[in-house]
Design an enzyme around this catalytic site. Structure first.
Site, short mmCIF file in Angstrom:
data_model
loop_
_atom_site.label_atom_id
_atom_site.label_comp_id
_atom_site.label_asym_id
_atom_site.label_seq_id
_atom_site.Cartn_x
_atom_site.Cartn_y
_atom_site.Cartn_z
N HIS A 16 0.82 -1.21 0.00
CA HIS A 16 0.00 0.00 0.00
C HIS A 16 0.86 1.27 0.00
O HIS A 16 1.79 1.39 0.81
CB HIS A 16 -0.86 -0.05 1.27
CG HIS A 16 -1.90 1.01 1.38
ND1 HIS A 16 -2.22 1.61 2.58
CD2 HIS A 16 -2.72 1.57 0.45
CE1 HIS A 16 -3.19 2.48 2.39
NE2 HIS A 16 -3.52 2.49 1.12
N GLU A 43 0.90 -0.44 -4.82
CA GLU A 43 -0.17 0.52 -5.09
C GLU A 43 0.38 1.91 -4.78
O GLU A 43 1.16 2.08 -3.82
CB GLU A 43 -1.37 0.21 -4.18
CG GLU A 43 -2.58 1.12 -4.41
CD GLU A 43 -2.69 2.30 -3.46
OE1 GLU A 43 -3.63 3.08 -3.62
OE2 GLU A 43 -1.82 2.47 -2.58
N ASP A 45 -0.66 6.43 -5.22
CA ASP A 45 -1.70 7.44 -5.49
C ASP A 45 -1.12 8.53 -6.38
O ASP A 45 -0.06 9.09 -6.07
CB ASP A 45 -2.16 8.07 -4.17
CG ASP A 45 -2.61 7.02 -3.18
OD1 ASP A 45 -3.64 6.37 -3.43
OD2 ASP A 45 -1.92 6.84 -2.15
N HIS A 58 -0.91 11.26 -1.76
CA HIS A 58 -2.21 10.73 -1.34
C HIS A 58 -3.23 11.82 -1.05
O HIS A 58 -4.33 11.83 -1.59
CB HIS A 58 -2.04 9.84 -0.10
CG HIS A 58 -3.34 9.31 0.41
ND1 HIS A 58 -4.16 10.01 1.27
CD2 HIS A 58 -3.98 8.15 0.14
CE1 HIS A 58 -5.24 9.29 1.52
NE2 HIS A 58 -5.17 8.16 0.85
N GLU A 118 -3.50 4.15 -8.37
CA GLU A 118 -4.78 4.73 -7.96
C GLU A 118 -4.83 6.16 -8.45
O GLU A 118 -3.99 6.99 -8.09
CB GLU A 118 -4.98 4.69 -6.44
CG GLU A 118 -6.36 5.25 -6.10
CD GLU A 118 -6.65 5.42 -4.63
OE1 GLU A 118 -5.97 4.81 -3.78
OE2 GLU A 118 -7.59 6.21 -4.35
#
Ligand code: G3P
Ligand code: MG
Length: 257
Positions: A16, A43, A45, A58, A118
């Site tokens: 993450h 993952e 952002d 993020h 993401e």
């Protein structure tokens, strides 16, 4: 509908925000740390700078994870690139920069890592960000994908408009709808967006049925953010396809199925 007989090209274990909480989130240092613990899926952002560069962050604002202030998307890449995105975490990472998506792509391709991007738009920029991410992914990964050296990155978002714009810009890229709550239309929405997967807040899954039904509809099921080994085992036993975790230091090594 996707063909679930086609092998899913992504690792089941996905770190993450780069590598969870042990390194500053959404930095190359985090990806390097994850790799030291054996992780090969990440993952992150991604949002747009004021002058159109894609970079990792993020929050809408810079304040929590950098020494900058205000909306990240309001600043030029020249300004963002000078920020310290590591000192907030610990002295070990002082001076760590915000990475552009381009640097993350190079790093992942050079090391054989899979990436889940993401799309995390700044306010009111869902379509612009979705389209920019899709076009950049096409450009950055295209040669490696066509040569069979990499899978496409998986593009995901909580915002349907971002996924829709990504689909319109680059239909061949795999997409996933992020869901923190279920509603009566959510599975149909994922299908309308041409998604290959849904990525759910993990507590939404209370048994194998939800996963089996999505599989019957041609959707893979991933979850965020699971840091407990027993919960991870349970979800994989129920047929889960992928799990996003912060616990890079113990979960993957102790529970690899
Ligand atoms: O992509 C899964 C997960 O990262 C969504 O939550 O807030 O950590 O971006 P968040
Ligand atoms: Mg995220």
């Amino acid at each position: 509908m996707t063909d679930l007989h086609t092998p899913w090209p992504y690792p089941r274990w996905i770190a993450h925000r780069g590598a969870g909480k042990l390194a500053p989130e959404n930095t190359l240092a985090a990806l390097r740390l994850g790799a030291q613990f054996g992780w090969s899926g990440y993952e992150c952002d991604v949002k747009l700078s004021a002058d159109g560069e894609l970079f990792l962050l993020h929050d809408d604002t810079l304040d929590r994870t950098t020494d900058g202030h205000g909306l990240g998307g309001d600043q030029s890449w020249a300004a963002l690139s000078r920020l310290d995105a590591g000192s907030w975490h610990s002295p070990d990472y002082a001076g760590e920069p915000l990475p552009r998506l381009e640097a993350v792509a190079r790093h992942c391709l050079a090391n054989g890592h899979a990436l889940n991007i993401e799309i995390k738009p700044s306010p009111d920029l869902a379509r612009e960000t979705g389209a920019a991410v899709a076009r950049a992914a096409q450009r950055l990964w295209g040669d490696a994908v066509r040569a069979g050296r990499s899978a496409w990155p998986l593009l995901s978002s909580f915002e349907p408009a971002a996924i829709e714009a990504a689909r319109d810009a680059a239909p061949e890229l795999p997409r996933a709808l992020l869901l923190e709550a279920l509603d009566t239309d959510c599975w149909a929405r994922a299908q309308r967006l041409g998604c290959v997967a849904v990525v759910l807040e993990h507590s939404l899954i209370d048994g194998p049925d939800l996963i089996a039904r999505r599989h019957a509809e041609g959707l893979r099921v991933l979850v965020y953010t699971v840091n407990d080994a027993r919960r991870a085992h349970q979800l994989f036993a129920w047929g889960l396809d992928g799990l996003i975790s912060d616990a890079v230091d113990h979960l993957h090594n102790s529970t690899h199925p």
